[in-house]
Scaffold this active site. Structure first.
Site, PDB file in Angstrom:
ATOM      1  CG  HIS A 163       3.508   9.908  -0.732  1.00 32.05           C
ATOM      2  ND1 HIS A 163       2.631   9.999   0.335  1.00 32.05           N
ATOM      3  CD2 HIS A 163       2.922   9.045  -1.611  1.00 32.05           C
ATOM      4  CE1 HIS A 163       1.576   9.232   0.106  1.00 32.05           C
ATOM      5  NE2 HIS A 163       1.717   8.655  -1.069  1.00 32.05           N
ATOM      6  CG  ASP A 199      -3.441   9.571  -3.191  1.00 33.53           C
ATOM      7  OD1 ASP A 199      -3.075   9.630  -4.367  1.00 33.53           O
ATOM      8  OD2 ASP A 199      -3.131   8.629  -2.415  1.00 33.53           O
ATOM      9  CG  HIS A 201      -1.389   6.020  -0.466  1.00 30.40           C
ATOM     10  ND1 HIS A 201      -1.678   5.837  -1.810  1.00 30.40           N
ATOM     11  CD2 HIS A 201      -1.123   4.798   0.047  1.00 30.40           C
ATOM     12  CE1 HIS A 201      -1.586   4.541  -2.098  1.00 30.40           C
ATOM     13  NE2 HIS A 201      -1.256   3.885  -0.999  1.00 30.40           N
ATOM     14  CG  ASP A 288      -4.514   6.295  -4.677  1.00 33.52           C
ATOM     15  OD1 ASP A 288      -5.239   7.237  -4.291  1.00 33.52           O
ATOM     16  OD2 ASP A 288      -3.275   6.275  -4.504  1.00 33.52           O
TER      17      ASP A 288
END
Ligand SMILES: [Zn+2]
Length: 345
Positions: A163, A199, A201, A288
């Site tokens: 990120h 991931d 996200h 995740d």
């Protein structure tokens, strides 16, 4: 499989973050590193401490002023009154607010994208150490590729990185370890490389770093962001800019999707990587997407992670696996071991 890591990943332990109107335990703690390290050593993988390769590979993807801010922000805390255990942004620039302020409080909002990404006394050391693990990983995979070998290896990077943009951090991320590895491989091999981010996200920082480039294909498979972090990007229409048009692919998945949908997206992503002709692959390995992850939104099982590892290995590319997210739950270490066993080697 070789596992590159840094002891500095034991640093940077934010106790809480602000979410839904209350202070909650911060999920991105050094316990993640301990659990994942113990899991890989227990499974027989070999730990290698990453050497200090300096800041050049970090600055190859991050703006020098941002790197300098991260390195020095805590030492500047005397600029503020009544400072606590961490520095936190309280104001954020919006579109059209482009001037970098001189003072520390304004710079916190300029360089950090949200209130879950704080600066503590050891933040720089932890982020720097994780980045060195990514560099050592890329060097290992790249050097083998130059000898014609399709090596696979893993870097236990913590804090995570995907990120983090060129000039600011967000989402627990400060330095973009996957992007650093991809750029290092790109330079070492002199040929295009690809990043496959699995991931849960969206890999928004990685997308941002390579968005206008045709020599690094970025693909992100993630939970639909319309009601999930990072909210403002991660959609299919984001395909790249200028020379990079067509070289960014987002595959948002419906929340609650399980193995079948997730693995189909990975197959699709690997087809795109093959069509692109990547000389090497960086996998942004978030764990995740697990059905047990405390902040996840998908329902991937341990068998799903094992199969994902096998699928990616079947592409036969030199591949650098970079740890991203994946938060404390019973399945976390099991899923990493299963994934690496799927990869083999
Ligand atoms: Zn994540």
């Amino acid at each position: 499989m070789l596992v590159f890591h840094s002891d500095a990943s034991l640093l940077q332990n934010p106790p809480t973050f602000f979410r839904h109107g209350r202070l909650m335990p911060h999920p991105e703690t050094s316990e993640r590193y301990r659990v994942l390290r113990d899991a890989v050593t227990g499974a027989g993988h070999v730990l290698h401490l990453a050497p200090d390769a300096g800041v050049a590979s970090i600055k190859a993807v991050h703006a020098p002023d941002y790197v300098e801010f991260l390195r020095t922000a805590w030492d500047r805390r005397g600029e503020l009154k009544n400072v606590g255990e961490e520095l936190l942004a309280t104001q954020f620039p919006r579109v059209g607010m482009d001037t970098r302020p001189v003072g520390l409080q304004g710079q916190l909002g300029f360089y950090l994208g949200d209130t879950s990404t704080s600066i503590r006394g050891d933040t720089w050391d932890a982020a720097y150490g994780a980045a060195q693990a990514a560099v050592a990983l890329a060097d290992h995979v790249g050097d083998a590729a130059l000898k014609g070998e399709a090596a696979t290896a893993y870097a236990l990077c913590r804090p995570p990185g995907h990120h983090a943009y060129t000039a600011y951090g967000s989402g627990f991320c400060y330095l973009n370890n996957s992007a650093i590895a991809a750029q290092r491989l790109r330079e070492k091999l002199g040929r295009p490389v690809a990043v496959l981010d699995i991931d849960v996200h969206h890999g928004n920082g990685t997308q941002g770093i390579f968005y206008d480039r045709a020599d690094v294909l970025t693909i992100s498979i993630h939970a639909d962001t319309s009601s999930y972090f990072p909210f403002y990007c991660g959609y299919q229409g984001e395909t790249g800019l200028g020379a990079g048009e067509g070289f960014n692919i987002n595959m948002p998945l419906a929340h609650g999707s399980g193995n079948e949908v997730w693995l189909a997206a990975i197959r699709d992503g690997l087809d795109r990587v093959a069509g692109f002709g990547a000389a090497a692959l960086v996998v942004a390995l978030g764990l995740d997407a697990s059905e047990e992850d405390p902040i996840g939104a998908l329902k991937v099982t341990t068998d799903g992670f094992r199969e994902a590892g096998a699928l990616i290995a079947s592409a036969g590319l030199p591949t650098a696996f970079v740890q991203e997210g994946g938060y404390l739950c019973e399945a976390l270490p099991r899923n990493l071991v299963a994934f690496l066993s799927g990869v083999g080697g």
